[in-house]
Scaffold this motif. Sequence first.
Motif, PDB file in Angstrom:
ATOM      1  N   GLU A   1      -5.351  22.899 -47.271  1.00 43.44           N
ATOM      2  CA  GLU A   1      -5.436  21.467 -47.834  1.00 43.44           C
ATOM      3  C   GLU A   1      -4.303  20.652 -47.734  1.00 43.44           C
ATOM      4  N   VAL A   2      -4.247  19.361 -48.005  1.00 47.60           N
ATOM      5  CA  VAL A   2      -3.368  18.560 -48.015  1.00 47.60           C
ATOM      6  C   VAL A   2      -2.375  18.684 -49.486  1.00 47.60           C
ATOM      7  N   VAL A   3      -1.095  18.965 -49.119  1.00 49.28           N
ATOM      8  CA  VAL A   3      -0.229  19.413 -50.370  1.00 49.28           C
ATOM      9  C   VAL A   3       0.716  18.326 -50.394  1.00 49.28           C
ATOM     10  N   ASP A   4       0.619  17.610 -51.708  1.00 45.30           N
ATOM     11  CA  ASP A   4       1.810  16.583 -51.848  1.00 45.30           C
ATOM     12  C   ASP A   4       1.616  15.590 -51.082  1.00 45.30           C
ATOM     13  N   GLY A   5       0.598  15.283 -50.462  1.00 51.85           N
ATOM     14  CA  GLY A   5       0.332  14.212 -49.534  1.00 51.85           C
ATOM     15  C   GLY A   5       0.607  14.489 -48.125  1.00 51.85           C
ATOM     16  N   VAL A   6       0.780  15.781 -47.734  1.00 50.17           N
ATOM     17  CA  VAL A   6       1.073  16.118 -46.335  1.00 50.17           C
ATOM     18  C   VAL A   6      -0.082  17.189 -45.950  1.00 50.17           C
ATOM     19  N   ASP A   7      -0.416  17.159 -44.822  1.00 44.69           N
ATOM     20  CA  ASP A   7      -1.592  17.958 -44.386  1.00 44.69           C
ATOM     21  C   ASP A   7      -1.109  19.063 -43.845  1.00 44.69           C
ATOM     22  N   MET A   8      -1.228  20.180 -44.806  1.00 48.99           N
ATOM     23  CA  MET A   8      -0.639  21.578 -44.298  1.00 48.99           C
ATOM     24  C   MET A   8      -1.588  22.580 -43.949  1.00 48.99           C
ATOM     25  N   ARG A   9      -2.680  22.136 -43.648  1.00 50.35           N
ATOM     26  CA  ARG A   9      -3.765  23.203 -43.202  1.00 50.35           C
ATOM     27  C   ARG A   9      -3.319  23.998 -42.225  1.00 50.35           C
ATOM     28  N   ALA A  10      -3.708  25.237 -42.277  1.00 50.95           N
ATOM     29  CA  ALA A  10      -3.579  26.306 -41.163  1.00 50.95           C
ATOM     30  C   ALA A  10      -4.348  25.910 -39.975  1.00 50.95           C
ATOM     31  N   GLU A  11      -3.917  26.173 -38.914  1.00 48.77           N
ATOM     32  CA  GLU A  11      -4.624  26.154 -37.589  1.00 48.77           C
ATOM     33  C   GLU A  11      -5.413  27.583 -37.465  1.00 48.77           C
ATOM     34  N   VAL A  12      -6.415  27.494 -37.108  1.00 45.72           N
ATOM     35  CA  VAL A  12      -7.389  28.882 -36.896  1.00 45.72           C
ATOM     36  C   VAL A  12      -7.720  28.759 -35.433  1.00 45.72           C
ATOM     37  N   ALA A  13      -7.693  29.459 -34.363  1.00 46.54           N
ATOM     38  CA  ALA A  13      -7.886  29.436 -33.038  1.00 46.54           C
ATOM     39  C   ALA A  13      -8.606  30.694 -32.572  1.00 46.54           C
ATOM     40  N   LEU A  14      -9.613  30.419 -31.823  1.00 47.24           N
ATOM     41  CA  LEU A  14     -10.340  31.234 -31.174  1.00 47.24           C
ATOM     42  C   LEU A  14      -9.750  31.657 -29.863  1.00 47.24           C
ATOM     43  N   LEU A  15      -9.472  33.245 -29.779  1.00 49.31           N
ATOM     44  CA  LEU A  15      -8.800  33.804 -28.643  1.00 49.31           C
ATOM     45  C   LEU A  15      -9.753  34.287 -27.622  1.00 49.31           C
ATOM     46  N   SER A  16     -11.206  34.508 -28.058  1.00 47.43           N
ATOM     47  CA  SER A  16     -11.944  35.004 -27.078  1.00 47.43           C
ATOM     48  C   SER A  16     -12.667  33.880 -26.264  1.00 47.43           C
ATOM     49  N   ARG A  17     -12.873  34.332 -25.094  1.00 49.62           N
ATOM     50  CA  ARG A  17     -13.897  33.511 -24.132  1.00 49.62           C
ATOM     51  C   ARG A  17     -14.604  34.479 -23.319  1.00 49.62           C
ATOM     52  N   ASN A  18     -15.740  33.831 -22.861  1.00 50.69           N
ATOM     53  CA  ASN A  18     -16.736  34.658 -21.804  1.00 50.69           C
ATOM     54  C   ASN A  18     -16.228  34.850 -20.609  1.00 50.69           C
ATOM     55  N   ILE A  19     -15.174  34.187 -20.155  1.00 48.50           N
ATOM     56  CA  ILE A  19     -14.601  34.311 -19.018  1.00 48.50           C
ATOM     57  C   ILE A  19     -13.253  34.738 -19.202  1.00 48.50           C
ATOM     58  N   LEU A  20     -12.790  35.922 -18.798  1.00 48.93           N
ATOM     59  CA  LEU A  20     -11.430  36.746 -19.046  1.00 48.93           C
ATOM     60  C   LEU A  20     -10.829  36.946 -17.840  1.00 48.93           C
ATOM     61  N   ILE A  21      -9.625  36.521 -17.459  1.00 51.69           N
ATOM     62  CA  ILE A  21      -8.810  37.014 -16.627  1.00 51.69           C
ATOM     63  C   ILE A  21      -7.618  37.711 -17.190  1.00 51.69           C
ATOM     64  N   HIS A  22      -7.027  38.917 -16.866  1.00 43.99           N
ATOM     65  CA  HIS A  22      -6.237  39.829 -17.575  1.00 43.99           C
ATOM     66  C   HIS A  22      -5.426  40.462 -16.486  1.00 43.99           C
ATOM     67  N   GLY A  23      -4.172  40.773 -16.817  1.00 46.34           N
ATOM     68  CA  GLY A  23      -3.429  41.845 -16.205  1.00 46.34           C
ATOM     69  C   GLY A  23      -3.724  43.125 -16.937  1.00 46.34           C
TER      70      GLY A  23
END
Length: 1409
Positions: free
Chosen positions: A482-504
């Motif tokens: 939420e916005v707290v005391d007027g400042v947007d402090m919302r957490a980022e939520v990122a998707l790590l998975s993709r259907n094309i994967l390149i990995h070591g």
Amino acid sequence: MPTNDGPGRFPVFVSPPNGIHQRAPGYVPGRVAPVRSPPPAKAPPPPPKPAHGPPHRPPPERRPTFVLSEDSRRRENAQNLRRRRNAFVCSGVSFGALFLTLILVLSLTDGEVLDENCPDHNPSLHSWNPGHQPEKAVVVRRGNLLRLDASATLHSLTIQSGGQVVFADNTEGSKNITLRTRHILIDDGGALHIGAPKCLYRSRATIALVGRSDDTAVPEVPGLGRKFIGVLSGGTLELHGSRRVSWSLLTRTVPASGLATGSYAFQRNFSRGINVRVVDQDTAAVLLSGRYDTHESLVDSQRLTELLRSLSDGRIVTLAVGDSAVKSLMEETKKTIEDRLGSRYVYDLKYRQAWALVSVVGGGNATCSEDVREHENHDTGGKALARRNFTTADGVDFSVTAYSEWRNGFPISGFQVDAVDQVVLNLQDEVQRTWQPGDQIVVASTDYSMHQAEEFTLLPCPQCSSRQVRIQGRPQYNHMGEVVDGVDMRAEVALLSRNILIHGEMENSCYGNNWCQFYSHDTYGGHIKVLGNFTSVHVSQVELRNMGQQAEQGRYPLHFHLCGDVDQRGGYREPTYVDGLSIHHSFSRCLTIHATNGLLVKHTVGYDTLGHCFFLEDGIEQRNTFYHNLGLVTRPGTLLPTDRNETLCTSIRDHVYPGYTPSPSTECKAVSTFWIANPNNNLISNAAAGSQDAGIWFVFHSSSTGDSHGLVAETKSELTPLGIFYNNRVHSNFKAGLFIDKGVKTTNASAADPREYLCLDNNARFRPHQDGDPSRPRVAAVIDTLISFKNNDLGAWIRGGDIIIQNSGFADNGVGLSFASDGSYPKDEGSSQEVTQSLFVGESRNRGTNGGQNKYWGPGGADGRMRTLPRNKTFPIRGFQIYDGPVRLTSSTFRGYVPTVERFTSAVGFNLKNTWQLTPRNNLSRLHFHATVDLRAFFGRPGQWFEENDLDGDKNSIFHDVDGSVTGYRDAYVGRADNYLIRHPSCVNVSQWNGVVCSGRYSQVYIQTQGAPSLSLSINRDEYPDAALLLRGINSQGALSQQYQPVLMMSKSYTLHWSGAAPREMVLSLINFDKGDWVLVGLCYPPDTTFQIMADINDRQSNTFEDITDYGTVSSLAELEKKPTERKYYFDRTIGLLWVYLRARHDRDGQSYCSARGCERVKVLATTSSKQTCNCTAKAYPKYAKTPSAAVPMPPLDTKPCKDCGTKQLVFSSEPWNSYLQTQIKSLSTKEQQSGDNSSFISVDEVTSSFHQDGFFVVSVDACSGRITKKNSFAKVDSKMEQYLKSGIPKKSIVLVATRGQPGGMADVASHLVPLGTAKAADLHGKDSLAFWGFHGGPGQGSPPSWVSLRAGRSAGGGGGGDEGGVGEVLGPLERYLPLGLEAYGCPSKPETHARRDLELLRKATGRL
């Protein structure tokens, strides 16, 4: 989409209907033609085979000859005949090709339509199934157009000379193809395709890069090494996974454990009797815990009976037997358990039988979960386990569990209240269609420590809305939504998975020369390297995991290496881009842009990496655009000094001069999520959510470095104007959110300078000019809409000028914002720095979580509650820090600066232990201080952090309150209370600030001495001769020259004295003097001294001097005072004072330190044989003492509120195109009234509606416009109020409810709040106040908004049954910021004319207007 026909006959993709494939000469696929001459024709190679086999060569081509003789007609006729015959042959061939195409079409999966946009639909492709041949090195050349249909293992894959490899796909997305190989090399004319921009890949594709760094049997490929995908000149790499939301923001706070009241767990051995827990069904809070020894005590049995009878219906009760419970368990107690809790087993309990129960009071058998286990030989063969799921009033699911057992001779009982596997995340974007069960996500920290970022696996959630997902497990930390005391402090939520994967593929532990002394895990991952002059590279929606090689330079997850211009300017019809990548658990950076310009990087996530994440390498990279990217958990690495932490910095000394030990604080410790080595790049809507050092760091190369050196004409990046900087957020960084300062060392280590090449260097000052030319006008660098919070040290540190920060929010930083000028006189051109329309919050309601490497926990904030703290419990938190200046702070708001017993917390403060100069031209105006600001300004006091608070800068601290919005005194100056150089009798002391408010005009005199090391300067104002100001000088003690920069009140006289022999050469420069300003100074010298005194004007750009004028003498001070405008001096030999006027004779421009003509100076050359200490104070006074007076009268105190002060906007959001509604609810209980509080109100966007009658107060606000539509009061819940709540509230309304006193029917109102968004009817029995935020969307409305919330208060000692006595919670004023105008409310979509500024700027940055 660019295509690559290659030298073969067929196009890469299916030809469009009626398509025309004519190519201009010099055509290179993917670029605007012509670009360059095509390469020489190469013979088509045979089918793929191992690279070591000798290639077969076709016969040489025969060139046609043209005969122009008389016989040409006959030959032409013969040729025509042959052509007719060939026509029949061609028709046959065409028919054959058509037949083959038909076979290909029919071979497609049933229902799949041939799509010209899909590379795997190309009819010229041949199915390729090489199988698993780990020793086979495959080369794909011209004529080999291959569709990989199944998984394969190869030694290596080289694609060149028109060869192509395309991964197969199908409509269902059911393919699962894995290619394992040591490397993939895409050379001139070669192409690798997995999907396309208009045909996104639907199946699962994996490229596994294998190999070890110490595998000497496999030679490295020059320039690429091992374990890579390499794209060389003429190569094409097109990777396009399914479109997925890359990252979003939480819209509802997720508390640690998933429950706002916290999870509960208890287990004990030998806890004899019946153990009881009473749980609040609305909040999941454990209200009561107890043990009743019903085995030995009839009294305990009776007590348990009374407890169960006292509980209100709906309460959750859980029981568990420890050891035994039946010997003294009364029949009355059993019956109560049966009647109140619905137990089926209580009457049949046996000695030492394990029994557990979870039930709802008054719910009967239907709500009861219970289990028993027989006891035999001190074992029950498992747990008696009872569990039930519940939902809070705010819609959060949780479980209550009880268990009882005998195990190995020990009786064990316990309870759990938790939300494991039940936590639902509410997100800003619709993700349900693209985020799938089994996918991995990461939720960013919203606290000081980046290590509070948490990874989760998604679980199925059929009940979730399109903006919700369910996670496995439970969070350990709070994540704001939420916005707290007027400042947007919302957490980022990122998707790590993709259907094309390149990995070591990685080893289980570190090995070889991979810095195993620092890392226990393998850091030799895969890498992708793109070299210049490629044909086409576009990478979207690809996951890169375990990529990068920490011990190798130039081996990064994705690396654009010396590519030059990669957009239209470089001849690319489709500009190169990186879109929607997930780069995580990387071993060396995320994305490196090296001598490459015009690259677009968007929607990309870089998580958990070693070294700088998004990295611009050599200082010449320009015009690159970063749009809506997220980087988090950026850890130290080894490659560059700036990557290293303290340990790595002092341990890695291979490239310093022998015997030298680096200084971590000045040479290293700069690892950053965005490392921007040239300001001419664009950052729009990015998030830097946690780095060991900085979120975004602009660093300045004095010349190009590394491989770029000499490639382009040298430019100084510190003079280059800033690109677009808009709507970026930085938080959870240890050193700074945004850092604009410093350069890097551009020379190798030597005896003269033993530091390592590319270490941090304090040699650059950002001062942008048109075209990077210092002779042309300055260009303001605009930092627009920066959100900076929870940075441990600095929200932003910015050195240079001209720089403007606007529309920005700073919260919960150690120091919110600190400016530094672009240098000191005489180098500084007079920088202009400004902050406007910005919000500063000292300590917000985001109190954090104690843990996750947060070291400090203590009371703070306006409410004094426990919270995480930056730096230290005693660290002096400051909102806006003044360092030197000049700066302008205007039209800004401060909130939440409340000192504690342990620390000073001030809205405006100063750099600690400051040796530097401060200008009185630090102008503050139009500021608003919220009621939660108890300390507006603070000048420090001796003690921790401030030490003696006696350095030159500390003593000269000052700012100008232009309009009185800080002090109430218009055009006043505020300085240190003990600095009598700036005081007069009418000044006003503000002891809490350790400051004084004075009127007057103030400037600086810059005093430079030569040949007099280690001198201290003592300055007396003649009006306060006993209150000297002692200055040490800002250069190190022992330096041959020294400089002092006192702030002086104009139109006054001063004497200057020394701690040793007077300097033989002295220059006094007039700094910030306006025309006509003057001071009279007396300089102490031995009586036998003779002088040569001259005035001049110094042009700092050319370092030339003009208007050189000698001073003449006069016989007395009185005579001198009669000629203040003449170049005269008087030396009083009896005292030893040389008197001279310092007067400005020319106008000064803007923020320049000096006049428009240059710096006006007075130079004193003294000749004396004396070496005596020159302190004339005792002789000078009282002779030259004067009566104190004010040169400018003190203005009257203005107590009226400042109109139009502070920021115009109330909310600083990372989505500035959306509107928010500020709401405050202050309910008032009877207990609060009795304690003297009489305030109850509902406030909407700072418009307060108070109510004074006991009862309910209901305010309706249009959810689309934010306009208040109705206000109603009700003394009690009666038919009138019920009818109003059912039908009187307009549709699409935000509904705010407050209470006062003890309104009748408090418990009855709960059911009427369910249609307004609560998950169920809350139990409000015994509550004496409530605050409610709800939504009325009308019939058929969907899921309620995530912000719907009910808070209920209960005074200590309030009623409500035996489970609640003595527990109290006073609500106090509660603030929420609610989004407006959402389509989910039923509001009309925003018109196209309502353009989003971020998208407009993106189009501008990429040249697509």
